[in-house]
Write an enzyme that holds these catalytic residues in place. Sequence first.
Site, PDB file in Angstrom:
ATOM      1  CB  THR A  24     -12.779  -6.914  -7.605  1.00 28.92           C
ATOM      2  OG1 THR A  24     -11.893  -6.769  -6.492  1.00 28.92           O
ATOM      3  CG2 THR A  24     -13.001  -8.378  -7.903  1.00 28.92           C
ATOM      4  CB  SER A  25      -9.573  -2.318  -7.989  1.00 36.08           C
ATOM      5  OG  SER A  25      -9.619  -1.321  -7.014  1.00 36.08           O
ATOM      6  NE  ARG A  26     -13.544   2.737 -10.501  1.00 35.69           N
ATOM      7  CZ  ARG A  26     -14.428   2.233  -9.635  1.00 35.69           C
ATOM      8  NH1 ARG A  26     -14.536   0.923  -9.490  1.00 35.69           N
ATOM      9  NH2 ARG A  26     -15.223   3.024  -8.943  1.00 35.69           N
TER      10      ARG A  26
ATOM     11  CD  GLU B  41     -15.809  -1.164 -16.134  1.00 37.32           C
ATOM     12  OE1 GLU B  41     -15.031  -2.055 -15.776  1.00 37.32           O
ATOM     13  OE2 GLU B  41     -16.621  -0.608 -15.364  1.00 37.32           O
TER      14      GLU B  41
ATOM     15  CG  ASP C 229      -2.109   0.932   1.067  1.00 33.61           C
ATOM     16  OD1 ASP C 229      -1.893   2.149   0.893  1.00 33.61           O
ATOM     17  OD2 ASP C 229      -3.254   0.447   1.103  1.00 33.61           O
TER      18      ASP C 229
ATOM     19  CG  ASP D 174     -16.397  -7.193 -11.071  1.00 29.00           C
ATOM     20  OD1 ASP D 174     -17.310  -7.784 -11.679  1.00 29.00           O
ATOM     21  OD2 ASP D 174     -16.599  -6.210 -10.330  1.00 29.00           O
TER      22      ASP D 174
ATOM     23  CB  CYS E 212      -4.744   0.347  -5.040  1.00 24.57           C
ATOM     24  SG  CYS E 212      -4.256  -0.279  -6.647  1.00 24.57           S
TER      25      CYS E 212
ATOM     26  CG  HIS F 240     -17.749  -2.495 -12.447  1.00 27.11           C
ATOM     27  ND1 HIS F 240     -16.950  -1.467 -12.879  1.00 27.11           N
ATOM     28  CD2 HIS F 240     -17.780  -2.401 -11.101  1.00 27.11           C
ATOM     29  CE1 HIS F 240     -16.525  -0.768 -11.830  1.00 27.11           C
ATOM     30  NE2 HIS F 240     -17.031  -1.323 -10.737  1.00 27.11           N
TER      31      HIS F 240
HETATM   32  P1  NAD Z   1     -10.135   2.422   0.317  1.00 29.13           P
HETATM   33  O1  NAD Z   1      -9.963   3.870   0.064  1.00 29.13           O
HETATM   34  O2  NAD Z   1     -10.687   1.982   1.628  1.00 29.13           O
HETATM   35  O3  NAD Z   1      -8.730   1.670   0.107  1.00 29.13           O
HETATM   36  C1  NAD Z   1      -7.879   1.931  -0.950  1.00 29.13           C
HETATM   37  C2  NAD Z   1      -6.453   1.616  -0.481  1.00 29.13           C
HETATM   38  O4  NAD Z   1      -5.586   1.808  -1.595  1.00 29.13           O
HETATM   39  C3  NAD Z   1      -5.982   2.547   0.648  1.00 29.13           C
HETATM   40  O5  NAD Z   1      -5.419   1.790   1.697  1.00 29.13           O
HETATM   41  C4  NAD Z   1      -4.938   3.416  -0.028  1.00 29.13           C
HETATM   42  O6  NAD Z   1      -3.895   3.816   0.848  1.00 29.13           O
HETATM   43  C5  NAD Z   1      -4.426   2.479  -1.099  1.00 29.13           C
HETATM   44  N1  NAD Z   1      -3.723   3.172  -2.164  1.00 29.13           N
HETATM   45  C6  NAD Z   1      -3.886   4.458  -2.602  1.00 29.13           C
HETATM   46  N2  NAD Z   1      -2.993   4.731  -3.573  1.00 29.13           N
HETATM   47  C7  NAD Z   1      -2.261   3.604  -3.745  1.00 29.13           C
HETATM   48  C8  NAD Z   1      -1.169   3.271  -4.587  1.00 29.13           C
HETATM   49  N3  NAD Z   1      -0.663   4.160  -5.444  1.00 29.13           N
HETATM   50  N4  NAD Z   1      -0.663   2.021  -4.501  1.00 29.13           N
HETATM   51  C9  NAD Z   1      -1.167   1.127  -3.613  1.00 29.13           C
HETATM   52  N5  NAD Z   1      -2.186   1.388  -2.787  1.00 29.13           N
HETATM   53  C10 NAD Z   1      -2.721   2.610  -2.852  1.00 29.13           C
HETATM   54  O7  NAD Z   1     -11.016   1.886  -0.878  1.00 29.13           O
HETATM   55  P2  NAD Z   1     -11.878   0.539  -0.934  1.00 29.13           P
HETATM   56  O8  NAD Z   1     -13.250   0.821  -0.439  1.00 29.13           O
HETATM   57  O9  NAD Z   1     -11.108  -0.578  -0.322  1.00 29.13           O
HETATM   58  O10 NAD Z   1     -11.991   0.329  -2.504  1.00 29.13           O
HETATM   59  C11 NAD Z   1     -10.852   0.013  -3.290  1.00 29.13           C
HETATM   60  C12 NAD Z   1     -11.200   0.159  -4.747  1.00 29.13           C
HETATM   61  O11 NAD Z   1     -12.177  -0.836  -5.103  1.00 29.13           O
HETATM   62  C13 NAD Z   1     -11.911   1.485  -5.117  1.00 29.13           C
HETATM   63  O12 NAD Z   1     -10.970   2.496  -5.403  1.00 29.13           O
HETATM   64  C14 NAD Z   1     -12.710   1.119  -6.330  1.00 29.13           C
HETATM   65  O13 NAD Z   1     -11.954   1.421  -7.477  1.00 29.13           O
HETATM   66  C15 NAD Z   1     -12.876  -0.394  -6.242  1.00 29.13           C
HETATM   67  N6  NAD Z   1     -14.282  -0.822  -6.117  1.00 29.13           N
HETATM   68  C16 NAD Z   1     -14.773  -1.702  -7.009  1.00 29.13           C
HETATM   69  C17 NAD Z   1     -16.082  -2.162  -6.907  1.00 29.13           C
HETATM   70  C18 NAD Z   1     -16.668  -3.160  -7.868  1.00 29.13           C
HETATM   71  O14 NAD Z   1     -17.890  -3.335  -7.917  1.00 29.13           O
HETATM   72  N7  NAD Z   1     -15.861  -3.886  -8.629  1.00 29.13           N
HETATM   73  C19 NAD Z   1     -16.891  -1.676  -5.872  1.00 29.13           C
HETATM   74  C20 NAD Z   1     -16.335  -0.786  -4.945  1.00 29.13           C
HETATM   75  C21 NAD Z   1     -15.032  -0.358  -5.073  1.00 29.13           C
END
Ligand code: NAD
Length: 337
Positions: free
Chosen positions: A239-241, A270, A184, A265, A212, A302
């Site tokens: 599952t992030s972006r 997309e 992180d 996901d 992230c 997604h």
């Molecule tokens: P969060 O803000 O709680 O956690 C994100 C983490 O990433 C934090 O600990 C942050 O310090 C870390 N981070 C920031 N920049 C970084 C970097 N350059 N390298 C490594 N780590 C880094 O967010 P969350 O609620 O855990 O959600 C995470 C991601 O999940 C969201 O940003 C979103 O893109 C994605 N998401 C996807 C879905 C889906 O349906 N697929 C749904 C919700 C969220």
Amino acid sequence: MKIAVFDSKSYDIESFNETKEQYIKEIGTDELSVVLDFQFFEDRLTEKTVKLAYGFDAVCVFVNDEVNRQVIDALVEYGVGMIALRCAGFNNVDVAYAKNRIKVVRVPAYSPYAVAEHAMAMLLTLNRKTNKAYIRTRDHNFRLDGLVGFDLHGKTVGVIGTGKIGQVFMDICRGFGMNILAYDKYPNEKLQVEYVDLKEIYERSDIISLHCPLTDDTYHIINSKAIKRMKKGVIILNTSRGALIDASALLEGIRDKEIGGACLDVYEEEAEVFYEDQSEMIPTDEVLSNLIMMPNVIVTSHQAFLTKEALNNIAYTTITNLKDWYSGRELVNEVSV
Ligand code: NAD
């Protein structure tokens, strides 16, 4: 207050209407004067569709709406005062450009369990090939050839991003008896986890899961250079972006058998395809089509967030955000840069 809800689907309409009723019951008569008039549009908010926002006080958008400068200019011109994201990530909104012109709020958390559980569901499906077994047994084919998986117990998972979702995912992995490595940019000292640098995540992990946000730092964090460092046969979960992964590099890694599998996901391109039924159309995105064709790739549209609990929490927080704005209260979920 008139709110134009873009990219809305049947489950959004249901959860917003249900939650609105529940909310009105909970807050009592005082606040009933706040009337939330939601109008649902299937269209995504883009430069082409922004005209639909004319006459509304606020717009409510999701992950694939394109809230760029042109869209923000139009919204401001129409007198729209708020962009209410019904998601946590805000990479699709030009927040810097919106500053001091239009409020931007989001739903910072709605169910980290929904997303983390989906990530594990995808991993289990890919590994134990339950998607294939299901199709076979429906056809009364009870053979097991080609369905061999591996124990997750004892394997090493590298988690990139240890926020809300990453932490739940790590808990789930612990339950499976997996070893966990974490990276992180802002490590959380309170977590009992071995933080290492990205290089070590790549070199030591059997499975890598992305949790992230998408930022300038994390754009294509998984690219051909990163893939070259990884263990042969690594499984990648996203599952992030979508844009965290260079999809062409991923496809190449799969073709070269450097990557053992991918669970996606999300996908960089997309916006044009996810959430739509394109089954009767000729696919135009070759990288996506090739990824989907691979026997060791699973793509979902997604949908990691898609649980009843998450939808209700999204609707509840969005309504709270809109009501706070209407009542002139502090916007606790305001996004600013
Ligand atoms: P969060 O803000 O709680 O956690 C994100 C983490 O990433 C934090 O600990 C942050 O310090 C870390 N981070 C920031 N920049 C970084 C970097 N350059 N390298 C490594 N780590 C880094 O967010 P969350 O609620 O855990 O959600 C995470 C991601 O999940 C969201 O940003 C979103 O893109 C994605 N998401 C996807 C879905 C889906 O349906 N697929 C749904 C919700 C969220």
